[in-house]
Design a protein around this motif. Sequence first.
Motif, PDB file in Angstrom:
ATOM      1  N   ALA A  54       1.256  -0.784  -0.341  1.00  0.00           N
ATOM      2  CA  ALA A  54      -0.282   0.239   0.316  1.00  0.00           C
ATOM      3  C   ALA A  54       0.848   1.362  -0.061  1.00  0.00           C
ATOM      4  O   ALA A  54       0.657   2.418  -0.737  1.00  0.00           O
ATOM      5  N   LEU A  55       1.461   0.833   0.832  1.00  0.00           N
ATOM      6  CA  LEU A  55       2.576   2.387   0.729  1.00  0.00           C
ATOM      7  C   LEU A  55       3.333   2.582  -0.977  1.00  0.00           C
ATOM      8  O   LEU A  55       3.393   4.206  -0.642  1.00  0.00           O
ATOM      9  N   SER A  56       3.630   1.458  -1.846  1.00  0.00           N
ATOM     10  CA  SER A  56       4.283   2.023  -2.904  1.00  0.00           C
ATOM     11  C   SER A  56       3.380   2.214  -3.604  1.00  0.00           C
ATOM     12  O   SER A  56       3.772   2.457  -4.955  1.00  0.00           O
ATOM     13  N   ARG A  57       2.138   2.421  -3.685  1.00  0.00           N
ATOM     14  CA  ARG A  57       1.289   2.926  -4.544  1.00  0.00           C
ATOM     15  C   ARG A  57       0.172   4.117  -4.676  1.00  0.00           C
ATOM     16  O   ARG A  57       0.661   4.336  -3.140  1.00  0.00           O
ATOM     17  N   ASP A  58      -0.530   4.773  -4.456  1.00  0.00           N
ATOM     18  CA  ASP A  58      -0.706   6.049  -4.987  1.00  0.00           C
ATOM     19  C   ASP A  58      -2.001   6.109  -3.950  1.00  0.00           C
ATOM     20  O   ASP A  58      -2.252   4.519  -3.946  1.00  0.00           O
ATOM     21  N   GLY A  59      -2.692   7.186  -3.654  1.00  0.00           N
ATOM     22  CA  GLY A  59      -3.681   6.470  -2.803  1.00  0.00           C
ATOM     23  C   GLY A  59      -4.069   6.400  -1.334  1.00  0.00           C
ATOM     24  O   GLY A  59      -3.072   7.360  -0.772  1.00  0.00           O
ATOM     25  N   PRO A 112      -7.615   0.767   6.455  1.00  0.00           N
ATOM     26  CA  PRO A 112      -7.456   0.828   7.295  1.00  0.00           C
ATOM     27  C   PRO A 112      -6.258  -0.336   7.968  1.00  0.00           C
ATOM     28  O   PRO A 112      -5.595  -0.209   9.722  1.00  0.00           O
ATOM     29  N   LEU A 113      -6.057  -1.246   7.446  1.00  0.00           N
ATOM     30  CA  LEU A 113      -5.313  -1.730   7.546  1.00  0.00           C
ATOM     31  C   LEU A 113      -3.935  -1.647   7.334  1.00  0.00           C
ATOM     32  O   LEU A 113      -3.110  -1.372   8.650  1.00  0.00           O
ATOM     33  N   ALA A 114      -3.448  -1.000   6.635  1.00  0.00           N
ATOM     34  CA  ALA A 114      -2.567  -0.517   6.890  1.00  0.00           C
ATOM     35  C   ALA A 114      -1.734   0.562   7.935  1.00  0.00           C
ATOM     36  O   ALA A 114      -0.856   1.002   8.715  1.00  0.00           O
ATOM     37  N   THR A 115      -2.718   1.335   7.835  1.00  0.00           N
ATOM     38  CA  THR A 115      -2.914   2.668   8.567  1.00  0.00           C
ATOM     39  C   THR A 115      -2.412   2.392  10.390  1.00  0.00           C
ATOM     40  O   THR A 115      -2.372   2.384  11.142  1.00  0.00           O
ATOM     41  N   ALA A 116      -3.095   0.890  10.566  1.00  0.00           N
ATOM     42  CA  ALA A 116      -3.231  -0.304  12.290  1.00  0.00           C
ATOM     43  C   ALA A 116      -1.939  -0.628  12.025  1.00  0.00           C
ATOM     44  O   ALA A 116      -1.315  -0.208  13.496  1.00  0.00           O
ATOM     45  N   VAL A 117      -1.730  -1.580  11.191  1.00  0.00           N
ATOM     46  CA  VAL A 117       0.113  -1.422  10.979  1.00  0.00           C
ATOM     47  C   VAL A 117       0.784  -0.689  11.478  1.00  0.00           C
ATOM     48  O   VAL A 117       2.012  -0.535  12.401  1.00  0.00           O
ATOM     49  N   LEU A 118       0.689   0.547  11.566  1.00  0.00           N
ATOM     50  CA  LEU A 118       1.976   1.528  10.988  1.00  0.00           C
ATOM     51  C   LEU A 118       2.224   2.011  12.030  1.00  0.00           C
ATOM     52  O   LEU A 118       3.381   2.942  12.788  1.00  0.00           O
ATOM     53  N   THR A 162       3.620   9.730   7.055  1.00  0.00           N
ATOM     54  CA  THR A 162       3.665  11.629   6.359  1.00  0.00           C
ATOM     55  C   THR A 162       4.520  10.926   5.265  1.00  0.00           C
ATOM     56  O   THR A 162       4.130  11.514   4.008  1.00  0.00           O
ATOM     57  N   ASP A 163       5.995  10.561   5.311  1.00  0.00           N
ATOM     58  CA  ASP A 163       6.508  11.033   4.070  1.00  0.00           C
ATOM     59  C   ASP A 163       6.614   9.173   3.730  1.00  0.00           C
ATOM     60  O   ASP A 163       7.287   8.202   4.500  1.00  0.00           O
ATOM     61  N   ARG A 164       5.916   8.674   2.346  1.00  0.00           N
ATOM     62  CA  ARG A 164       5.346   7.134   2.573  1.00  0.00           C
ATOM     63  C   ARG A 164       7.116   6.220   2.039  1.00  0.00           C
ATOM     64  O   ARG A 164       6.950   5.522   2.579  1.00  0.00           O
ATOM     65  N   LYS A 165       7.891   7.166   1.326  1.00  0.00           N
ATOM     66  CA  LYS A 165       9.164   6.631   0.518  1.00  0.00           C
ATOM     67  C   LYS A 165       9.462   6.320   2.693  1.00  0.00           C
ATOM     68  O   LYS A 165      10.056   4.968   3.122  1.00  0.00           O
TER      69      LYS A 165
END
Length: 304
Positions: A165-170, A174-180, A188-191
């Motif tokens: 998810a971090l590698s894509r735009d958009g 909820p899953l990615a947010t919870a994992v992070l 804030t900075d995806r890279k």
Amino acid sequence: MKFVLGVDAGGTSTRALAVAADGTVLGAGRAGGANPNSHPPAEAVANLAAAIRAATEVPGRASACVVGMAGTAKLTDPAVAALFERTWRDLGLDRVVVLTDAEVAFAAATDAPDGTVLIAGTGSIAGRIRKRRMVATEGGYGWLLGDEGSGFWLGREAVRATLAALSRDGDLGPLATAVLAEAGVDATDRKYAWRRLITVANAEPPVRLARFAPLVAVDDPAAADIVERAADLLVATALATREPGEDTPVVLVGSVLGDGSRVGERVRAKLAGLEVRTSSDGVLGAAWLAAVEAFGEAAARRPG
């Protein structure tokens, strides 16, 4: 007074029950973990002995004792086996049967002598039960070689989905947010977040990925996909232990397969048509097996 002993010796805690022939619980004991793979053997037997002594503060002598133990493979070491044998003698136990935790978990859920036990906690394994003994297994290879559908597997897939998810735009789901959030990574900075999440995941023992497993319960298509794949893998593992047309019970064990688990719900749905039960208390299964050992199947009563 005639009684038997049932013991559930896990990695975290050890519980023992003294049970009369009519199923009445006469005494109970609890101590630290007694898995000789995850604890020094001397510590494991000390905890085992403490739980048994606490449970047997009743007059009489145990007619039989069944110990359900995680880490039974350690008893193939002659020195460890001798340590346990000495402990049985010191406790005055003449008739001790050591079984796997899977066998006592199966017996805790059903009176049936044959069936399948499917375990999914941090790891995963399925066993074929015949005459209340596990005669074959599928899976259980550990996090490096397998454990498909387990808590480790779920956590790893949740992290992998987040990296994708971090590698894509958009927007992040909820899953990615919870994992992070669980990993303590600022998105804030995806890279930067992508690199940081990889670093955090690799900085810990691999099995620690299981801490991300509960996060697949969020309402998110990525999480739903992980849940569905986990259920497919676990069902395939269970069915691999069964004969064609077998209609014996399937007993589910472990946090991943609990009644409130999304994975557990999907596993039950995929096993529709079979008798599926959930085991929650291995010490009851151990006590009942000890009663069968001492008093016979017709005379034994379930603890209660």
